[in-house]
Motif scaffolding. Structure first.
Motif, PDB file in Angstrom:
ATOM      1  N   THR A   1      -8.645  -9.735   3.696  1.00  0.00           N
ATOM      2  CA  THR A   1      -7.606  -8.798   3.551  1.00  0.00           C
ATOM      3  C   THR A   1      -7.664  -7.967   4.964  1.00  0.00           C
ATOM      4  O   THR A   1      -8.738  -7.537   5.487  1.00  0.00           O
ATOM      5  CB  THR A   1      -7.650  -7.601   2.552  1.00  0.00           C
TER       6      THR A   1
ATOM      7  N   LYS B   1       0.751  -1.240  -0.195  1.00  0.00           N
ATOM      8  CA  LYS B   1       0.054  -0.045  -0.133  1.00  0.00           C
ATOM      9  C   LYS B   1       0.776   1.276   0.187  1.00  0.00           C
ATOM     10  O   LYS B   1       0.486   2.280  -0.444  1.00  0.00           O
ATOM     11  CB  LYS B   1      -0.848   0.092   1.127  1.00  0.00           C
ATOM     12  N   GLY B   2       2.144   1.103   0.441  1.00  0.00           N
ATOM     13  CA  GLY B   2       2.980   2.378   0.112  1.00  0.00           C
ATOM     14  C   GLY B   2       4.308   1.998   0.852  1.00  0.00           C
ATOM     15  O   GLY B   2       4.609   0.926   1.047  1.00  0.00           O
TER      16      GLY B   2
ATOM     17  N   VAL C   1      -1.648  -2.897   9.129  1.00  0.00           N
ATOM     18  CA  VAL C   1      -0.639  -2.630   8.356  1.00  0.00           C
ATOM     19  C   VAL C   1       0.687  -3.216   8.824  1.00  0.00           C
ATOM     20  O   VAL C   1       0.948  -3.234  10.026  1.00  0.00           O
ATOM     21  CB  VAL C   1      -0.344  -1.120   8.058  1.00  0.00           C
TER      22      VAL C   1
ATOM     23  N   ILE D   1       2.601  -0.207  -6.120  1.00  0.00           N
ATOM     24  CA  ILE D   1       1.562  -0.085  -5.147  1.00  0.00           C
ATOM     25  C   ILE D   1       0.390  -0.931  -5.756  1.00  0.00           C
ATOM     26  O   ILE D   1       0.180  -1.247  -6.882  1.00  0.00           O
ATOM     27  CB  ILE D   1       0.704   1.326  -5.485  1.00  0.00           C
ATOM     28  N   ASP D   2      -0.322  -1.665  -4.795  1.00  0.00           N
ATOM     29  CA  ASP D   2      -1.514  -2.572  -4.914  1.00  0.00           C
ATOM     30  C   ASP D   2      -1.224  -3.823  -5.589  1.00  0.00           C
ATOM     31  O   ASP D   2      -1.696  -4.822  -6.110  1.00  0.00           O
ATOM     32  CB  ASP D   2      -2.522  -2.002  -5.673  1.00  0.00           C
TER      33      ASP D   2
ATOM     34  N   CYS E   1       2.241  -2.958   4.235  1.00  0.00           N
ATOM     35  CA  CYS E   1       1.598  -3.902   3.325  1.00  0.00           C
ATOM     36  C   CYS E   1       0.093  -4.407   4.153  1.00  0.00           C
ATOM     37  O   CYS E   1       0.288  -4.093   5.338  1.00  0.00           O
ATOM     38  CB  CYS E   1       2.339  -5.038   3.064  1.00  0.00           C
ATOM     39  N   LEU E   2      -0.880  -4.611   3.591  1.00  0.00           N
ATOM     40  CA  LEU E   2      -1.847  -5.420   4.278  1.00  0.00           C
ATOM     41  C   LEU E   2      -1.909  -6.657   3.985  1.00  0.00           C
ATOM     42  O   LEU E   2      -1.444  -7.285   2.880  1.00  0.00           O
ATOM     43  CB  LEU E   2      -3.214  -4.717   3.616  1.00  0.00           C
TER      44      LEU E   2
END
Length: 87
Positions: free
Chosen positions: A35, A5-6, A39, A60-61, A27-28
């Motif tokens: 999900t 996610k970042g 984090v 990302i993603d 991350c998730l």
């Protein structure tokens, strides 16, 4: 499996004057199709990240699996990321 996610670059200088840098991936965790909301922060060496994602905009993603080894530093066992598999 984790979903990125970042990310954030970390750097500094060791006591011996040697510079260091790595990245933190945020991350998730995705487990059995669910999900998580927490984090997970994972420290990743620059070389591993650049080898896996030459184009950082693709980060990302992305769903990944993290490979790691346990190494001992100053008498403490630490997980060290050795590779990332894109799923």
């Amino acid at each position: 499996m984790y979903i990125i996610k970042g990310f954030k670059k970390n750097s500094g200088t060791l006591k011996n004057g040697k510079p260091w840098e790595n990245y933190t991936l945020f991350c998730l965790k995705d487990e059995d199709g669910v999900t998580g909301y927490s984090v997970q922060a994972v420290k990743v060496p620059v070389k591993v990240l650049q080898d896996t994602f030459p184009d950082s905009s693709a980060l990302i993603d992305t769903s990944i699996r993290i490979n790691y080894d346990i190494r001992t530093y100053n008498g403490q066992d630490k997980a060290v990321v050795t590779g990332i598999d894109i799923l």
